[in-house]
Design an enzyme around this catalytic site. Structure first.
Site, PDB file in Angstrom:
ATOM      1  N   LYS A  91       0.862  -1.186   0.000  1.00 46.72           N
ATOM      2  CA  LYS A  91       0.000   0.000   0.000  1.00 46.72           C
ATOM      3  C   LYS A  91       0.898   1.235   0.000  1.00 46.72           C
ATOM      4  O   LYS A  91       1.389   1.667   1.032  1.00 46.72           O
ATOM      5  CB  LYS A  91      -0.908   0.005   1.238  1.00 46.72           C
ATOM      6  CG  LYS A  91      -2.252   0.735   1.029  1.00 46.72           C
ATOM      7  CD  LYS A  91      -2.163   2.211   0.777  1.00 46.72           C
ATOM      8  CE  LYS A  91      -1.966   3.001   2.059  1.00 46.72           C
ATOM      9  NZ  LYS A  91      -2.033   4.492   1.788  1.00 46.72           N
ATOM     10  N   GLU A 142       9.916   2.230  10.434  1.00 41.24           N
ATOM     11  CA  GLU A 142      10.900   3.270  10.149  1.00 41.24           C
ATOM     12  C   GLU A 142      10.134   4.577  10.138  1.00 41.24           C
ATOM     13  O   GLU A 142       9.377   4.861   9.219  1.00 41.24           O
ATOM     14  CB  GLU A 142      11.591   3.002   8.805  1.00 41.24           C
ATOM     15  CG  GLU A 142      12.918   3.743   8.656  1.00 41.24           C
ATOM     16  CD  GLU A 142      12.791   5.061   7.946  1.00 41.24           C
ATOM     17  OE1 GLU A 142      12.471   6.058   8.641  1.00 41.24           O
ATOM     18  OE2 GLU A 142      13.012   5.114   6.732  1.00 41.24           O
ATOM     19  N   CYS A 175      13.047  11.664   6.124  1.00 42.75           N
ATOM     20  CA  CYS A 175      12.877  11.274   7.525  1.00 42.75           C
ATOM     21  C   CYS A 175      14.171  11.447   8.312  1.00 42.75           C
ATOM     22  O   CYS A 175      14.148  11.722   9.512  1.00 42.75           O
ATOM     23  CB  CYS A 175      12.378   9.831   7.625  1.00 42.75           C
ATOM     24  SG  CYS A 175      13.359   8.652   6.671  1.00 42.75           S
ATOM     25  N   GLU A 179       9.337  17.222  14.033  1.00 44.23           N
ATOM     26  CA  GLU A 179       9.745  16.996  12.646  1.00 44.23           C
ATOM     27  C   GLU A 179       8.929  17.885  11.708  1.00 44.23           C
ATOM     28  O   GLU A 179       7.705  17.867  11.721  1.00 44.23           O
ATOM     29  CB  GLU A 179       9.533  15.526  12.269  1.00 44.23           C
ATOM     30  CG  GLU A 179       9.996  15.198  10.868  1.00 44.23           C
ATOM     31  CD  GLU A 179       9.826  13.730  10.525  1.00 44.23           C
ATOM     32  OE1 GLU A 179      10.731  13.172   9.873  1.00 44.23           O
ATOM     33  OE2 GLU A 179       8.793  13.137  10.908  1.00 44.23           O
TER      34      GLU A 179
END
Length: 500
Positions: free
Chosen positions: A185, A260, A294, A393
């Protein structure tokens, strides 16, 4: 750039299928904000069909068609996929650039890495054969033991939008090398190359159902994959918030997960560096992929004795970055992925300013780009550790700067985060680099560089950046069950009980 966009369906059991509820999601070009096509929107009903297909492929002919074949057999398919990706490289590069907004030159590198990843895990599949029946030394001579490495089963793979096909490949290649079958997905914000990959699977003759590709929204398609009782493992790359939800859902079935997740990675600059070289790496570490990484080293810690000169050079280098349509030659910063992401990043910048930080460079839409989700590369100074911009973030082209005076202070500031994906340290003193490397609470450290990533080396984080490792020999281990087999090789009775 005008580029024909095919009409895509879901890829299930080697066939293209319309979603059962017939819903579609628009594809928006982040460079122009225009709708350029649509993708199918899978729901739980489609997930059920895909999982059945994957399970059937896993068990077909008692596994002899895929799961129980030799690694060398599966490697032939992976190498064929690598060759086909290389053959169609220009097509995939254009689609990736159009769909994600990343500069064309970056998309070229990404698609090269896709082929490299399949080649590498073909080698890992072959190496798996040599590891089968690896002996285990036991303290009793009458027993003999060995280990089998077997595929974990049907796996659910959920991949992000910042490296659409490459991040999917980081999961697909090792899963298939291990002998698993999969339901992928990809993110609904950039799915086109992943759907196109289904055609590659058919062209190389991958057995039907080994890989199934469902596009759709997270709650509608991703959540049913995670909670499905016939999916044996989940591998997810994305936000920490979504990762927590996935972990909670998988826990109901004691289902293993690899996560992750996000990051707020530090980059430490000591006073003995070459400033010009370090400045370029600093910018690359946070503005590459339009800042949507990331592992972005988005917290710059610079020694107070060189901070003024370093930041001055940063500003000059930053103002020289070409921001343009990603298809333009020399583009080094394109748009962020969506209106939602654009608004989120701009809110981070405005909050930093309201909290007392200084927007030293950037922070706005480029004046020459009236359309598209473009944000100038942004440098923020006068930071305190209580500010949102230090803690959270951003996932955009934004870096915050803070000074330090001692090595211990730099390490303390670097580790002052709930995340632990990556970090970087710059110094000519390699012993100091080694001390800092050991002290950083992260899964990956770069020394005198930032962001180079190779399929041969492990990738993953600690703390709220997740757990488990992708890539390298560790990547295939994610998708294997380790089975101990112990045999009694003696003709003598065991003799524990008295014979009647």
């Amino acid at each position: 750039m005008a580029f024909p966009m095919s009409v895509h369906q879901l890829f299930i059991d080697g066939e293209w299928r319309e979603p059962l509820l017939k819903n579609r999601i628009p594809i928006i070009n982040p460079s122009t904000e225009e709708i350029i096509g649509d993708i199918p929107a899978a729901t739980a009903e489609d997930v059920e069909v895909a999982v059945v297909a994957a399970r059937k492929a896993f068990k077909r002919n008692k596994g002899r068609d895929w799961a129980a074949t030799s690694g060398a057999h599966r490697a032939r398919y992976l190498r064929a996929i690598a060759a086909k990706i290389t053959e169609k490289k220009d097509h995939f590069v254009k689609l990736e650039t159009l769909d994600s907004g990343k500069p064309l030159d970056e998309a070229v590198l990404d698609i090269d890495d896709v082929a490299t990843c399949f080649e590498y895990f073909a080698g890992q599949a072959e190496a798996l054969d040599a590891k089968q029946k690896a002996p285990v030394t036991l303290p009793m001579d009458r027993f003999k033991s060995h280990v089998l490495r077997q595929p974990i089963g049907v796996v659910g793979l959920i991949s992000p939008w910042n490296y659409p096909l490459l991040m999917a490949t980081w999961k697909i290649a090792p899963a298939l090398a291990a002998g698993c079958t999969a339901v992928l997905k990809p993110s609904e914000l950039a799915s086109v190359t992943c759907l196109e990959f289904g055609e590659v699977c058919n062209e190389v003759g991958l057995p039907p159902g080994v890989l199934n590709i469902l596009t759709g929204l997270g709650p509608d398609a991703g959540a049913p994959i995670v909670s499905h009782p016939d999916i044996d493992k989940i591998a997810f790359t994305g936000s920490s918030a979504t990762g927590s939800k996935i972990m909670a859902s998988a826990a109901q079935l004691v289902k293993p997960v690899t996560l992750e997740l996000g990051g707020k990675s530090p980059v430490i600059m000591f006073e003995d560096i070459d400033i010009e070289t370090a400045v370029e790496w600093t910018l690359f570490g946070v503005f590459w992929t339009n800042g949507q990484i990331c592992s972005a080293t988005s917290r710059l810690l610079v020694h107070e004795s060189i901070a003024a000169e370093f930041v001055d050079r940063m500003v000059k280098w930053t103002k020289n970055i070409k921001i343009s349509d990603p298809f333009e030659e020399g583009c080094r910063l394109g748009p962020v992925i969506s209106k939602g992401q654009y608004d989120k990043i701009m809110k981070f910048i405005s909050t930093a300013k309201s909290e007392g930080a200084t927007i030293l460079c950037g922070g706005s839409r480029p004046e020459h780009l009236k359309k598209g989700y473009y944000i100038e590369p942004t440098i923020i100074t006068d930071i305190t550790t209580s500010m949102q911009i230090w803690k959270e973030e951003v996932f955009g082209p934004v870096i915050c700067v803070k000074t330090f005076s001692t090595e211990d202070e730099a390490i303390e500031l670097a580790n002052d985060t709930e995340y632990g994906l990556a970090g970087a340290v710059f110094s000519k003193d390699l012993e100091r680099c080694e001390r800092v490397t050991k002290a950083l609470e992260v899964g990956a450290v770069w020394v005198n560089c930032s962001q180079p990533c190779f399929v041969h080396a492990p990738w993953g984080g600690v703390k709220r950046s997740g757990f488990g490792r992708e890539l390298g020999e560790w990547g295939i281990e994610n998708y294997l069950n380790i089975k101990q087999v112990t045999s009694d090789i003696s003709d003598e009775p065991w003799g524990w009980y008295k014979s009647p």
